[in-house]
Design a protein around this motif. Structure first.
Motif, PDB file in Angstrom:
ATOM      1  N   VAL A  83      37.950  33.384  39.896  1.00 45.94           N
ATOM      2  CA  VAL A  83      37.079  32.284  39.209  1.00 45.94           C
ATOM      3  C   VAL A  83      37.765  32.389  37.622  1.00 45.94           C
ATOM      4  N   ALA A  84      37.414  31.779  36.889  1.00 47.96           N
ATOM      5  CA  ALA A  84      37.499  30.585  35.233  1.00 47.96           C
ATOM      6  C   ALA A  84      36.376  31.746  34.780  1.00 47.96           C
ATOM      7  N   HIS A  85      36.102  32.396  33.653  1.00 50.26           N
ATOM      8  CA  HIS A  85      34.785  32.591  32.901  1.00 50.26           C
ATOM      9  C   HIS A  85      34.006  31.730  32.452  1.00 50.26           C
ATOM     10  N   GLN A  86      34.567  30.578  32.309  1.00 50.54           N
ATOM     11  CA  GLN A  86      33.586  29.390  32.066  1.00 50.54           C
ATOM     12  C   GLN A  86      32.820  28.434  33.032  1.00 50.54           C
ATOM     13  N   ASN A  87      33.909  28.352  34.334  1.00 47.31           N
ATOM     14  CA  ASN A  87      33.179  28.919  35.827  1.00 47.31           C
ATOM     15  C   ASN A  87      32.244  29.456  36.597  1.00 47.31           C
ATOM     16  N   PHE A  88      31.709  30.553  36.007  1.00 50.67           N
ATOM     17  CA  PHE A  88      30.781  31.571  36.433  1.00 50.67           C
ATOM     18  C   PHE A  88      29.859  31.422  35.571  1.00 50.67           C
ATOM     19  N   GLN A  89      28.718  31.300  36.841  1.00 50.37           N
ATOM     20  CA  GLN A  89      27.553  31.211  36.181  1.00 50.37           C
ATOM     21  C   GLN A  89      26.301  32.794  35.972  1.00 50.37           C
ATOM     22  N   PHE A  90      26.514  33.665  34.644  1.00 47.27           N
ATOM     23  CA  PHE A  90      25.858  34.418  34.489  1.00 47.27           C
ATOM     24  C   PHE A  90      24.696  34.714  34.476  1.00 47.27           C
ATOM     25  N   GLN A  91      24.025  35.833  34.629  1.00 47.17           N
ATOM     26  CA  GLN A  91      22.886  36.071  34.636  1.00 47.17           C
ATOM     27  C   GLN A  91      22.431  36.616  33.756  1.00 47.17           C
ATOM     28  N   PRO A  92      21.258  36.874  32.377  1.00 44.91           N
ATOM     29  CA  PRO A  92      20.477  37.517  32.034  1.00 44.91           C
ATOM     30  C   PRO A  92      20.892  39.085  31.832  1.00 44.91           C
ATOM     31  N   ILE A  93      20.662  40.219  33.314  1.00 46.11           N
ATOM     32  CA  ILE A  93      20.773  41.298  33.406  1.00 46.11           C
ATOM     33  C   ILE A  93      22.692  41.452  34.117  1.00 46.11           C
ATOM     34  N   ASP A  94      23.835  40.879  33.727  1.00 43.35           N
ATOM     35  CA  ASP A  94      24.838  40.776  34.396  1.00 43.35           C
ATOM     36  C   ASP A  94      25.256  42.012  34.046  1.00 43.35           C
ATOM     37  N   THR A  95      26.498  43.058  34.277  1.00 42.71           N
ATOM     38  CA  THR A  95      27.086  44.384  33.911  1.00 42.71           C
ATOM     39  C   THR A  95      28.462  43.680  33.590  1.00 42.71           C
ATOM     40  N   ILE A  96      29.135  43.536  32.924  1.00 41.21           N
ATOM     41  CA  ILE A  96      29.950  42.565  32.919  1.00 41.21           C
ATOM     42  C   ILE A  96      31.164  44.487  32.513  1.00 41.21           C
ATOM     43  N   VAL A  97      32.268  44.295  33.909  1.00 39.80           N
ATOM     44  CA  VAL A  97      33.445  45.290  33.926  1.00 39.80           C
ATOM     45  C   VAL A  97      34.568  45.810  33.325  1.00 39.80           C
ATOM     46  N   MET A  98      35.014  46.161  32.458  1.00 39.01           N
ATOM     47  CA  MET A  98      36.544  45.647  32.032  1.00 39.01           C
ATOM     48  C   MET A  98      37.467  47.525  32.222  1.00 39.01           C
ATOM     49  N   GLY A  99      38.741  47.227  32.798  1.00 37.52           N
ATOM     50  CA  GLY A  99      39.650  48.234  32.949  1.00 37.52           C
ATOM     51  C   GLY A  99      39.845  48.838  32.095  1.00 37.52           C
ATOM     52  N   PRO A 100      41.201  49.426  32.649  1.00 37.17           N
ATOM     53  CA  PRO A 100      41.577  50.490  31.476  1.00 37.17           C
ATOM     54  C   PRO A 100      42.774  48.913  30.533  1.00 37.17           C
ATOM     55  N   GLU A 101      42.986  49.232  29.412  1.00 40.34           N
ATOM     56  CA  GLU A 101      44.512  48.095  28.511  1.00 40.34           C
ATOM     57  C   GLU A 101      45.312  48.216  29.535  1.00 40.34           C
ATOM     58  N   THR A 102      46.552  49.065  30.416  1.00 34.56           N
ATOM     59  CA  THR A 102      47.451  49.188  31.210  1.00 34.56           C
ATOM     60  C   THR A 102      47.529  48.885  32.214  1.00 34.56           C
ATOM     61  N   ARG A 103      46.519  49.505  33.070  1.00 34.35           N
ATOM     62  CA  ARG A 103      46.033  48.876  34.610  1.00 34.35           C
ATOM     63  C   ARG A 103      44.616  48.241  34.963  1.00 34.35           C
ATOM     64  N   GLY A 104      44.672  47.769  34.437  1.00 43.52           N
ATOM     65  CA  GLY A 104      43.164  46.731  34.731  1.00 43.52           C
ATOM     66  C   GLY A 104      42.222  47.512  35.377  1.00 43.52           C
ATOM     67  N   LEU A 105      41.038  46.904  36.460  1.00 45.61           N
ATOM     68  CA  LEU A 105      40.841  47.390  37.366  1.00 45.61           C
ATOM     69  C   LEU A 105      41.238  47.872  38.676  1.00 45.61           C
ATOM     70  N   PRO A 106      41.505  49.266  39.034  1.00 41.06           N
ATOM     71  CA  PRO A 106      42.087  49.415  40.633  1.00 41.06           C
ATOM     72  C   PRO A 106      40.986  48.751  41.080  1.00 41.06           C
ATOM     73  N   GLN A 107      41.511  48.690  43.128  1.00 42.08           N
ATOM     74  CA  GLN A 107      41.033  47.955  43.836  1.00 42.08           C
ATOM     75  C   GLN A 107      39.948  48.425  44.140  1.00 42.08           C
ATOM     76  N   GLU A 108      39.902  49.703  44.786  1.00 42.70           N
ATOM     77  CA  GLU A 108      38.472  50.020  44.934  1.00 42.70           C
ATOM     78  C   GLU A 108      37.137  50.155  44.331  1.00 42.70           C
ATOM     79  N   ILE A 109      37.332  49.985  42.691  1.00 44.82           N
ATOM     80  CA  ILE A 109      36.332  49.532  42.183  1.00 44.82           C
ATOM     81  C   ILE A 109      35.670  48.019  42.071  1.00 44.82           C
TER      82      ILE A 109
END
Length: 150
Positions: A83-109
């Motif tokens: 899903v592209a970010h502009q097509n996602f329906q954000f909500q005011p109490i969302d938590t945006i989770v960003m991964g590490p620069e060199t590898r991104g978020l691991p699958q378990e997260i």
């Protein structure tokens, strides 16, 4: 709205994101291990004199973050999301989770939430800089939810 940096590696990126969080009054959560010390000069320089305005919490693990903060909805950022970010329906109490620069978020997260977004990019670039991507996602989420100041 919250920003979570899972195991960030590059001090200036985290400093820039801290400055973004100060400018938007968005709490910032860092998940250890960090790729730097919190007294790193590059981290402090990138955040300039705005650190006192950042609501910063450092957690020893992602599990600790989820257990102590009880985030409403985790929105995972990944170049592999469908899903592209502009097509996602954000909500005011969302938590945006960003991964590490060199590898991104691991699958378990990533598996902890059904909500994942990507920022569309063209050309030969694999991904955007972490602080740039965080700014894009946060401002789009704030725009959609009418959280931007006039």
């Amino acid at each position: 709205m919250r920003i979570v940096l899972f195991e960030p590696e590059i001090p200036p990126n985290t400093g820039n994101i801290a400055r973004l969080c100060a400018a938007t009054k968005t709490p910032l959560h860092l998940i250890e291990p960090l790729g730097f010390k919190t007294d790193d000069k590059h981290l402090k320089r990138a955040g300039l004199d705005y650190w006192e305005h950042v609501k910063l919490t450092i957690h020893p693990s992602f599990e600790h973050f989820v257990r102590t903060v009880e985030p409403y909805r985790l929105v995972m950022a990944s170049t592999k999301a469908s899903v592209a970010h502009q097509n996602f329906q954000f909500q005011p109490i969302d938590t945006i989770v960003m991964g590490p620069e060199t590898r991104g978020l691991p699958q378990e997260i990533m598996a902890l939430s059904p909500h994942a977004v990507r920022i569309p990019i063209w050309g030969e670039v694999r991904s955007l800089n972490l602080s740039t991507a965080t700014g894009i996602l946060l401002y789009e989420a704030m725009r959609q939810t009418d959280l931007l100041p006039d």
